[in-house]
Write a protein that holds these residues in place. Structure first.
Motif, mmCIF file in Angstrom:
data_model
loop_
_atom_site.group_PDB
_atom_site.id
_atom_site.type_symbol
_atom_site.label_atom_id
_atom_site.label_comp_id
_atom_site.label_asym_id
_atom_site.label_seq_id
_atom_site.Cartn_x
_atom_site.Cartn_y
_atom_site.Cartn_z
ATOM 1 N N SER A 26 -2.735 2.416 -4.571
ATOM 2 C CA SER A 26 -2.609 1.065 -4.042
ATOM 3 C C SER A 26 -1.281 0.895 -3.310
ATOM 4 O O SER A 26 -1.234 0.314 -2.225
ATOM 5 C CB SER A 26 -2.727 0.050 -5.176
ATOM 6 N N ALA A 27 -0.202 1.406 -3.892
ATOM 7 C CA ALA A 27 1.109 1.320 -3.243
ATOM 8 C C ALA A 27 1.098 2.088 -1.930
ATOM 9 O O ALA A 27 1.655 1.632 -0.921
ATOM 10 C CB ALA A 27 2.185 1.867 -4.174
ATOM 11 N N LYS A 29 -1.569 2.753 -0.011
ATOM 12 C CA LYS A 29 -2.402 2.053 0.963
ATOM 13 C C LYS A 29 -1.672 0.858 1.550
ATOM 14 O O LYS A 29 -1.809 0.550 2.741
ATOM 15 C CB LYS A 29 -3.713 1.600 0.305
ATOM 16 N N THR A 30 -0.879 0.164 0.735
ATOM 17 C CA THR A 30 -0.108 -0.969 1.223
ATOM 18 C C THR A 30 0.917 -0.510 2.254
ATOM 19 O O THR A 30 1.077 -1.143 3.301
ATOM 20 C CB THR A 30 0.602 -1.679 0.055
ATOM 21 N N ARG A 33 -0.881 0.375 5.431
ATOM 22 C CA ARG A 33 -1.351 -0.833 6.097
ATOM 23 C C ARG A 33 -0.218 -1.515 6.853
ATOM 24 O O ARG A 33 -0.420 -2.037 7.953
ATOM 25 C CB ARG A 33 -1.963 -1.791 5.071
ATOM 26 N N GLN A 34 0.986 -1.505 6.287
ATOM 27 C CA GLN A 34 2.121 -2.121 6.966
ATOM 28 C C GLN A 34 2.448 -1.391 8.265
ATOM 29 O O GLN A 34 2.779 -2.021 9.266
ATOM 30 C CB GLN A 34 3.336 -2.140 6.046
ATOM 31 N N GLU A 37 -0.318 -2.357 10.770
ATOM 32 C CA GLU A 37 -0.140 -3.717 11.274
ATOM 33 C C GLU A 37 0.972 -3.775 12.314
ATOM 34 O O GLU A 37 0.862 -4.495 13.310
ATOM 35 C CB GLU A 37 0.155 -4.672 10.115
#
Length: 90
Positions: A26-27, A29-30, A33-34, A37
């Motif tokens: 999860s960390a 993927k975050t 994602r940043q 973006e």
């Protein structure tokens, strides 16, 4: 349901590993994602900063065994290529 003491322990270990893997992924993927973006926003400086923050997180996830080492290398390589492609040709 586990019937033996050793099977119960194995079940407890598997649950903890599953939670730890989920947390690490999860960390990662975050962080990815940043970067994506920032690329989508077209902000080159922000994308570079996000990439520099994401690379250690990705490699740490592979070190912990949540993902394969080559999977981490592939992710870093592809993100780096996308960030470098944003730069104007000199």
């Amino acid at each position: 349901m586990a019937n033996h003491k050793s099977a119960e322990k194995r079940d407890r270990q598997a649950k903890m590993r599953r939670l730890r893997n989920r947390m690490n992924k999860s960390a990662m993927k975050t962080a990815v994602r940043q970067v994506e973006e920032a690329i989508a926003a077209g902000s080159e400086e922000q994308a570079k900063a996000a990439l520099q923050a994401a690379i250690p997180v990705i490699y740490k996830t592979s070190t912990k065994g949540s993902i394969h080492k080559k999977n981490a290398s592939r992710k870093v390589s592809r993100l780096t290529k996308r960030v470098n492609k944003m730069q104007p040709l000199a």
